[in-house]
Enzyme design. Structure first.
Site, PDB file in Angstrom:
ATOM      1  N   HIS A  72       1.120  -1.535   0.219  1.00  0.00           N
ATOM      2  CA  HIS A  72      -0.335  -0.099  -0.079  1.00  0.00           C
ATOM      3  C   HIS A  72       0.860   0.693  -0.182  1.00  0.00           C
ATOM      4  O   HIS A  72       1.652   1.259   0.238  1.00  0.00           O
ATOM      5  CB  HIS A  72      -0.930  -0.310   1.507  1.00  0.00           C
ATOM      6  N   HIS A  93       5.414   6.676  -1.786  1.00  0.00           N
ATOM      7  CA  HIS A  93       5.457   4.938  -2.328  1.00  0.00           C
ATOM      8  C   HIS A  93       5.150   3.629  -1.913  1.00  0.00           C
ATOM      9  O   HIS A  93       3.832   4.262  -0.686  1.00  0.00           O
ATOM     10  CB  HIS A  93       7.521   4.799  -1.938  1.00  0.00           C
TER      11      HIS A  93
END
Length: 180
Positions: free
Chosen positions: A38, A120
């Site tokens: 995630h 990220h």
């Protein structure tokens, strides 16, 4: 409880994520299960259980329109010769989302972020990289710097609970906010 706010990657990315991770199979890294990779928008840390409803209500005030995001490129923190985290890059309106989430939580006293926000998705944590394998590692990183995972729609953020286990973290969504 340990909590954070995140954007989940779509399930259809799982195979591509696993394929990227497989390039590092010769290393003893701690990989994140592709199904739970995630984008962390804001790590909250340890939060008292009784604060979760207040945090959920605060998150309902997030103002950010849904947007398209491109997940591509492999990179590392803090730097290639001293790697602690391997990640997938995420391009899109994440800075606006981060600012709105941060603003919505301004009345809470969470630890400030020590690093500038950088969207990220963590693929692996690196505890040890043998010197004799460093060249091979840097070659793989270079090979994956432009890898394209795909384009996704970011239309929600989730307040998640994290339970750390010896087999890896377990996540539970406590509250979901649709972007509008």
């Amino acid at each position: 409880m340990r909590a954070f706010i995140a954007v989940d990657l779509p399930q259809e990315f799982n195979d591509k994520v696993a394929d990227v991770q497989s390039k590092f199979n010769d290393f003893k890294f701690k990989f994140v299960d592709p199904g739970i990779v995630h984008i962390t928008v804001r790590f909250l840390g340890d939060v008292p259980d009784d604060k979760i409803p207040d945090i959920s209500r605060a998150l309902d005030s997030v103002k950010c329109e849904p947007f398209e995001a491109h997940v591509k490129g492999v990179g590392v923190f803090p730097k290639p010769k001293f790697t602690k985290v391997i990640w997938l890059g995420c391009e899109g309106n994440f800075d606006k989302l981060y600012e709105s989430v941060t603003d919505s939580l301004s009345s809470f006293e969470f630890e400030p972020n020590l690093h500038r926000f950088s969207a990220h998705a963590t693929l692996a944590r690196v505890k040890y990289l043998p010197r004799k394998k460093k060249t091979e590692f840097l070659e793989i990183l270079d090979e994956l710097k432009d890898v394209d995972i795909g384009v996704m729609q970011v239309d929600a953020v989730k307040l998640k609970k994290s339970v750390l286990t010896p087999q890896g973290p377990l996540y539970e969504t406590l509250h979901e906010v649709s972007l509008k």
